[in-house]
Design a protein around this motif. Structure first.
Motif, PDB file in Angstrom:
ATOM      1  N   LEU A   1      11.054   5.236  -5.554  1.00 52.82           N
ATOM      2  CA  LEU A   1      10.543   4.190  -4.672  1.00 52.82           C
ATOM      3  C   LEU A   1      11.673   3.563  -3.870  1.00 52.82           C
ATOM      4  O   LEU A   1      11.565   3.389  -2.650  1.00 52.82           O
ATOM      5  CB  LEU A   1       9.818   3.104  -5.472  1.00 52.82           C
ATOM      6  N   PHE A   2      12.764   3.242  -4.535  1.00 59.53           N
ATOM      7  CA  PHE A   2      13.869   2.606  -3.833  1.00 59.53           C
ATOM      8  C   PHE A   2      14.561   3.578  -2.879  1.00 59.53           C
ATOM      9  O   PHE A   2      15.097   3.166  -1.854  1.00 59.53           O
ATOM     10  CB  PHE A   2      14.856   1.986  -4.825  1.00 59.53           C
ATOM     11  N   GLY A   3      14.540   4.864  -3.183  1.00 68.73           N
ATOM     12  CA  GLY A   3      15.036   5.857  -2.230  1.00 68.73           C
ATOM     13  C   GLY A   3      14.185   5.861  -0.967  1.00 68.73           C
ATOM     14  O   GLY A   3      14.694   5.933   0.153  1.00 68.73           O
TER      15      GLY A   3
ATOM     16  N   TYR B   1       0.843  -1.202   0.000  1.00 69.27           N
ATOM     17  CA  TYR B   1       0.000   0.000   0.000  1.00 69.27           C
ATOM     18  C   TYR B   1       0.878   1.252   0.000  1.00 69.27           C
ATOM     19  O   TYR B   1       0.608   2.217  -0.716  1.00 69.27           O
ATOM     20  CB  TYR B   1      -0.916  -0.022   1.224  1.00 69.27           C
ATOM     21  N   LEU B   2       1.952   1.238   0.796  1.00 64.52           N
ATOM     22  CA  LEU B   2       2.868   2.387   0.827  1.00 64.52           C
ATOM     23  C   LEU B   2       3.588   2.559  -0.503  1.00 64.52           C
ATOM     24  O   LEU B   2       3.822   3.681  -0.938  1.00 64.52           O
ATOM     25  CB  LEU B   2       3.899   2.231   1.952  1.00 64.52           C
ATOM     26  N   PHE B   3       3.936   1.447  -1.151  1.00 64.44           N
ATOM     27  CA  PHE B   3       4.566   1.535  -2.468  1.00 64.44           C
ATOM     28  C   PHE B   3       3.593   2.185  -3.458  1.00 64.44           C
ATOM     29  O   PHE B   3       3.976   3.056  -4.232  1.00 64.44           O
ATOM     30  CB  PHE B   3       4.969   0.154  -2.978  1.00 64.44           C
TER      31      PHE B   3
ATOM     32  N   LEU C   1       3.997  10.442  -6.853  1.00 57.69           N
ATOM     33  CA  LEU C   1       4.988  10.850  -7.855  1.00 57.69           C
ATOM     34  C   LEU C   1       4.396  11.109  -9.235  1.00 57.69           C
ATOM     35  O   LEU C   1       4.866  11.993  -9.953  1.00 57.69           O
ATOM     36  CB  LEU C   1       6.071   9.769  -7.986  1.00 57.69           C
ATOM     37  N   LEU C   2       3.390  10.345  -9.617  1.00 52.97           N
ATOM     38  CA  LEU C   2       2.869  10.409 -10.982  1.00 52.97           C
ATOM     39  C   LEU C   2       2.543  11.826 -11.456  1.00 52.97           C
ATOM     40  O   LEU C   2       2.968  12.216 -12.540  1.00 52.97           O
ATOM     41  CB  LEU C   2       1.659   9.491 -11.133  1.00 52.97           C
ATOM     42  N   PRO C   3       1.833  12.644 -10.671  1.00 50.70           N
ATOM     43  CA  PRO C   3       1.503  13.992 -11.163  1.00 50.70           C
ATOM     44  C   PRO C   3       2.713  14.925 -11.285  1.00 50.70           C
ATOM     45  O   PRO C   3       2.621  15.969 -11.929  1.00 50.70           O
ATOM     46  CB  PRO C   3       0.512  14.540 -10.133  1.00 50.70           C
ATOM     47  N   THR C   4       3.826  14.551 -10.690  1.00 49.76           N
ATOM     48  CA  THR C   4       5.012  15.414 -10.730  1.00 49.76           C
ATOM     49  C   THR C   4       5.903  15.140 -11.941  1.00 49.76           C
ATOM     50  O   THR C   4       6.852  15.876 -12.188  1.00 49.76           O
ATOM     51  CB  THR C   4       5.862  15.251  -9.449  1.00 49.76           C
ATOM     52  N   ILE C   5       5.591  14.085 -12.679  1.00 48.83           N
ATOM     53  CA  ILE C   5       6.433  13.682 -13.807  1.00 48.83           C
ATOM     54  C   ILE C   5       6.019  14.436 -15.071  1.00 48.83           C
ATOM     55  O   ILE C   5       4.835  14.523 -15.391  1.00 48.83           O
ATOM     56  CB  ILE C   5       6.341  12.162 -14.042  1.00 48.83           C
TER      57      ILE C   5
END
Length: 195
Positions: free
Chosen positions: A91-93, A61-63, A70-74
């Motif tokens: 995500l890995f960060g 859920y957190l992933f 993030l999606l709207p910032t791309i």
């Protein structure tokens, strides 16, 4: 309106739990700690979760939440392959800085032994929907191969991410998962780019 409050309550419980698991450790975090930190009630907690162990599968859920954030910032004009690599780095960060190896290991263990739903493989998750959307757009724009199905590329991308996370757990976090993935993931997936 009720559905949004439901999602917010469950989300607050999950977010509070994982923050506490990271800060205090899984074993030292109680259900009472989670209830207090999330600002919810015992009834709300037990409405969504049978107990603390049930929260282990909620890491996915957190992933999903991270990908949705993030999606709207791309930049929509960014190459689709580069979008996937950006999502992975972010995500890995987050995993490297906010999810302990012990917790990620417990998540993988729970998914390996569960006889019920395997949350990491639930293709209805936001994670899979976002990846499918990016890959579909990439194929339409001629950036990703069209002779591979969207679902095949999605499966391969998810497999690579899970494999890197699993290896990071097995190695006890001996390296930066974010840097390791930034070097390996593009090489693993280069063949899906349109030449």
């Amino acid at each position: 309106m009720r559905k949004k409050n439901t999602r917010n309550t469950k989300g607050r419980i999950i977010s509070a739990a994982w923050r506490l698991f990271y800060e205090q450790g899984y074993d030292d975090t109680t259900v009472e700690d989670i209830i207090y930190e999330s600002g919810t009630s015992k009834g709300s907690f037990y409405h969504y979760f049978e107990g603390k162990d049930a929260l282990l599968s909620s890491l996915s859920y957190l992933f999903d939440e991270k990908y949705m954030e993030l999606l709207p910032t791309i930049d929509p004009e960014m190459d689709s392959f580069d979008k996937l690599m950006l999502l992975n780095r972010e995500l890995f960060g987050m995993i490297e800085n906010q999810v302990s190896i012990d917790l990620l290991t417990r998540l993988f263990s729970s998914q390996l032994i569960t006889k019920g739903e395997k949350h990491m493989l639930d293709y209805n998750r936001a994670y899979y929907k976002i990846i499918r959307q990016i890959i579909s757009e990439g194929q339409e724009r001629g950036e990703l191969r069209r002779d591979l199905s969207v679902n095949d590329i999605v499966r391969e991308y998810a497999l690579c991410e899970r494999g890197i996370m699993y290896d990071w757990c097995v190695c006890g976090g001996a390296y930066s998962i974010r840097q390791y993935a930034a070097a390996l993931l593009p090489a693993f997936l280069e063949h899906v780019r349109e030449k």
